[in-house]
Design an enzyme around this catalytic site. Structure first.
Site, mmCIF file in Angstrom:
data_model
loop_
_atom_site.group_PDB
_atom_site.id
_atom_site.type_symbol
_atom_site.label_atom_id
_atom_site.label_comp_id
_atom_site.label_asym_id
_atom_site.label_seq_id
_atom_site.Cartn_x
_atom_site.Cartn_y
_atom_site.Cartn_z
ATOM 1 N N SER A 228 26.024 -74.878 83.646
ATOM 2 C CA SER A 228 27.192 -74.312 82.978
ATOM 3 C C SER A 228 28.304 -74.092 83.985
ATOM 4 O O SER A 228 28.053 -73.862 85.173
ATOM 5 C CB SER A 228 26.846 -72.967 82.336
ATOM 6 O OG SER A 228 26.756 -71.945 83.326
ATOM 7 N N ASP A 229 29.555 -74.177 83.529
ATOM 8 C CA ASP A 229 30.627 -73.646 84.351
ATOM 9 C C ASP A 229 30.348 -72.156 84.523
ATOM 10 O O ASP A 229 29.618 -71.551 83.735
ATOM 11 C CB ASP A 229 31.988 -73.885 83.694
ATOM 12 C CG ASP A 229 33.126 -73.888 84.703
ATOM 13 O OD1 ASP A 229 32.952 -73.316 85.800
ATOM 14 O OD2 ASP A 229 34.192 -74.442 84.399
ATOM 15 N N TRP A 230 30.917 -71.561 85.539
ATOM 16 C CA TRP A 230 30.569 -70.194 85.903
ATOM 17 C C TRP A 230 30.999 -69.216 84.806
ATOM 18 O O TRP A 230 32.171 -68.975 84.586
ATOM 19 C CB TRP A 230 31.204 -69.853 87.238
ATOM 20 C CG TRP A 230 30.322 -70.131 88.421
ATOM 21 C CD1 TRP A 230 30.055 -69.258 89.444
ATOM 22 C CD2 TRP A 230 29.581 -71.317 88.732
ATOM 23 N NE1 TRP A 230 29.194 -69.847 90.361
ATOM 24 C CE2 TRP A 230 28.884 -71.103 89.948
ATOM 25 C CE3 TRP A 230 29.412 -72.539 88.095
ATOM 26 C CZ2 TRP A 230 28.063 -72.056 90.541
ATOM 27 C CZ3 TRP A 230 28.591 -73.501 88.680
ATOM 28 C CH2 TRP A 230 27.926 -73.253 89.877
ATOM 29 N N GLY A 231 29.997 -68.707 84.073
ATOM 30 C CA GLY A 231 30.254 -67.790 82.973
ATOM 31 C C GLY A 231 30.429 -68.466 81.624
ATOM 32 O O GLY A 231 30.827 -67.815 80.661
ATOM 33 N N ALA A 232 30.102 -69.754 81.550
ATOM 34 C CA ALA A 232 30.350 -70.497 80.305
ATOM 35 C C ALA A 232 29.177 -70.489 79.334
ATOM 36 O O ALA A 232 29.286 -71.028 78.239
ATOM 37 C CB ALA A 232 30.710 -71.954 80.625
#
Length: 763
Positions: A228-232
């Protein structure tokens, strides 16, 4: 039984679930010492390596590394070998710094020139994007470092990127927005792919089974892990079922608790957990085997950065003004503009690299010329600058002026979009004053995206450097003086005005333009532009001849007819037969289908052979669920840009009627586009953002203002226009509340989140 399976079998269910979330900001969980640890680092155009002692949101602090040309610059080389070299060079630094996965390359399609992160991306064209990305991936992975192409998929604007829905039909996605990723996966098999923040047709990318499993794995054969993108990662159980393997960064137990509860309730199965864990273990073991203690020669790395910077620059205009000959004795040269001294060579955001100090263009030009330097720009110094220029020109009327101008650091970056293509007003005003004094002027411009240069029509030459990395100063000098011959070609259209794909200030972004993106739109609609796709001048000239097409092979001869050695990029376009007017089906009138860059000495000629692949005459058929050739007569064009066709010939293709392959655009969109339901008071959940809830709650509004104040006050610059500050504020305002809980390190707890939601829903 292989080692990976043995490790998987040794894990408890708790360790397996914990393995699905990262450890700290940049590492994987080691499963109580049973699994090696690998490190991930930002790195589209250079390594931004931070340790866990540093805040991953503090983008301006990382270990020193080499900054190579950004995506928009390196794409202008149109040279797959250049991308391979850059990937290998970044991998060398990653190996030396004990980094196993580079979070890059960035390869989203440029739907609009205004996207604030376009400097990280390659092109508006999926074939060019895919070929360059594949070569970058191969260059890095052949040298022991994994890659993570991003952001998968349809992340084409920064405004509301964490909470908007990109709504597009199947054909548009397959032909434009997914095609570059597909080419990179099939040709280079990256070890990982990063899914984006946004939703696609109402479903978050992290939880989109069609995207992550049906298309990426089943259709394309992707073997690696999805990160995931960071926090996605929104709704972790749904994401796991959809095909997300590793959520980043460490959520301090939040995602673990969510997944453990879902497992205990039977919402997710052990098989689903094991599948993701096995992929993670496979990847970690593979990369751990390639760890090596190496050192890096940063002087050699800088030489590579210099060569790539020279090849990235695009000569937009020249009537013979450039190159400047220093002569045997130092000639006087008037250099105007602070960007000659304080160079803008990279963008803001997670790709921001900490570099050593290197000479500026001003420093380098002083070695060959008797330079008179005038910083200019801001209002306080504008009149002073004008007076200095007047005095200088009065004393030496023939003196040549190099004006350095363009976008400044605060104009483009992660988390925000531009509102127009204008450069700062002070830059334009100073140019207008200079042109009143002397017409003997050339521009050297900077910026990661197209800019409006219509104010400078009287300039004799324009050299656009894009954001070409730490060697910008030396590259400027080499190109200006003719030590290097410009060879860059635009990988994106520079429009006169924005007519399509404008970043939408809304949560639903409908891609109703379909496949008519970038030059596909401007050429099909015959619209005027500043500079067309594929455009770029040289200090020499080239002649094309002997075009032949046999089966899928295109051959032609190219000759350097000028006095300089130089590169030419031969572009093969296919002009498509257009659909019946009453069909309601759109199709681009012309599309790039092959390209090759060739070096020719003055007077030299070479025969080139380019291959057209099976997509050259095809569209994606929603009726057949595959790409299929369209029946008709096509024109094969050899060109130096999309509007400078040198040679052409026709071929007839046997295929299906386009009406048998797809329905009308409106019907295709009606079948596919699904919008995400938006909540209001009484309906808000943890998937909504603070900026949405603040409209309905004074408590949330005040809390959001407090968060923003703390971000500004805790930043070194104390400036809201600092890109590092902008991205943090954007994150707090627009991320789903669940994302903030998972990435805030406990600062925003689940308890506080519940209170926020309760306040926003209170009637």
């Amino acid at each position: 039984m292989d080692k990976s399976q043995e490790i998987l079998n040794s894990l408890t269910i708790e360790e397996k679930i914990r393995l699905l979330n990262g450890k700290g900001n940049w590492y994987n969980y080691d499963a109580s010492g049973k699994l090696p640890v690998i490190c991930m680092s930002d790195g589209p155009h250079g390594l931004r390596h931070q340790t866990d002692q540093e805040n991953f949101a503090d983008i301006n602090h990382s270990r020193m590394a080499t900054c190579f040309p950004t995506g928009s610059a390196i794409a202008s080389t149109w040279n797959v070998e250049a991308l391979h070299k850059m990937g290998a060079a970044i991998a060398a630094e990653a190996q030396a710094d004990d980094v196993q996965i580079i979070l890059g390359c960035g390869m989203n399609i440029k739907r609009s020139p205004l996207c604030g992160r376009n400097f990280e991306y390659y092109s508006e064209d999926p074939l060019l994007t895919g070929e360059l990305a594949a070569s970058y991936i191969q260059g890095a992975q052949e040298n022991g470092t994994g890659t993570c192409p991003k952001h998968f998929a349809l992340n084409n604007q920064e405004k509301y990127r964490q909470s908007s829905s990109s709504n597009a039909d199947e054909r548009t996605m397959r032909e434009i927005y997914l095609a570059g990723f597909e080419r990179a996966v099939r040709k280079a098999q990256p070890v990982s792919i990063m899914c984006s923040y946004n939703m696609i047709n109402g479903i978050y990318a992290s939880a989109n089974k069609k995207l992550l499993t049906d298309i990426l794995r089943n259709d394309w054969g992707f073997k690696g892990i999805v990160i995931s993108d960071w926090g996605a990662d929104i709704n972790a159980p749904q994401s796991l079922k959809a095909g997300l393997d590793l959520a980043m960064p460490d959520s301090n137990g939040y995602l673990y608790n969510q997944l453990k509860q879902a497992y205990d309730n039977g919402q997710i199965t052990q098989q689903e957990i094991d599948t993701a864990c096995k992929r993670i273990i496979d990847t970690v073991l593979k990369l751990d085997e390639k760890k090596a203690k190496t050192t890096v020669d940063f002087k050699e790395q800088h030489k590579i950065a210099f060569e790539l910077a020279c090849e990235s620059a695009v000569l937009l205009k020249n009537d013979g003004f450039l190159p400047l000959n220093p002569g045997s004795t130092k000639q006087k040269l008037l250099v105007v503009g602070e960007l000659a001294e304080k160079m803008h060579f990279q963008g803001g955001g997670s790709s921001h690299i900490t570099t050593a100090e290197y000479p500026s263009a001003l420093d380098c030009l002083k070695n060959d010329f008797d330079v008179i330097y005038v910083p200019g720009y801001n209002k306080k110094r504008l009149q002073q600058a004008v007076q200095t220029i007047k005095q200088t020109v009065a004393q030496q009327p023939a003196i040549k002026v190099l004006y350095f101008c363009g976008l400044e650091q605060s104009y483009e970056g992660e988390g925000f979009d531009r509102t127009d293509m204008q450069i700062p007003a002070g830059h334009q005003e100073l140019y207008k004053e200079i042109i009143k004094i002397t017409k003997n002027i050339a521009l050297v411009t900077f910026g990661g995206s197209p800019i409006d240069l219509t104010f400078a029509n009287e300039a004799h030459a324009i050299l656009h450097m894009y954001l070409c990395g730490q060697a910008s100063g030396q590259a400027c000098h080499a190109l200006i003086t003719g030590l290097k011959n410009p060879s860059g070609k635009l990988a994106e259209t520079w429009p006169l005005k924005i007519t399509k794909g404008l970043p939408v200030n809304d949560y639903d972004v409908d891609y109703t333009e379909g496949t008519l993106v970038g030059y596909r739109w401007y050429e099909t609609a015959s619209l005027p532009v500043q500079y067309e796709f594929g455009y770029g001048l040289s200090y020499t000239s080239f002649e094309y001849s002997d075009l032949k097409v046999q089966s899928s092979k295109v051959t032609l001869t190219v000759k350097n007819t000028g006095n300089f050695d130089g590169y030419e990029t031969v572009q093969i376009y296919v002009k498509n037969p257009l659909p019946p007017q009453d069909s309601g089906i759109s199709r681009p009138g012309i599309e790039l289908r092959a390209f090759q860059k060739v070096f020719l000495k003055a007077g030299e000629q070479k025969q080139l052979s380019l291959q057209l692949d099976d997509r050259a005459f095809s569209i994606y058929s929603t009726k057949k669920n595959c790409f299929a050739a369209v029946d008709g007569k096509y024109e094969i064009c050899a060109a130096s840009s999309v509007r400078n066709i040198k040679l052409s010939t026709s071929v007839t293709i046997k295929g299906d009627k386009i009406t048998d392959l797809v329905d009308s655009d409106k019907e295709e969109q009606a079948k596919a586009i699904q919008k995400h339901p938006r909540h209001t008071k009484g309906e808000f959940t943890i998937t909504d953002s603070l900026v949405e809830m603040a409209q309905h709650s004074l408590f949330v509004k005040c809390l959001l203002a407090l968060f923003e104040f703390v971000i500004v006050m805790n930043s070194p610059s104390k400036n809201r226009n600092d890109p590092a500050v902008k991205i943090s504020i954007c994150c707090v305002r627009e991320n789903p509340l669940e994302s903030l809980v998972s990435i805030s390190g406990g600062l925003i707890s689940k308890k506080l989140a519940d209170r926020i939601i309760k306040s926003a829903n209170r009637k």
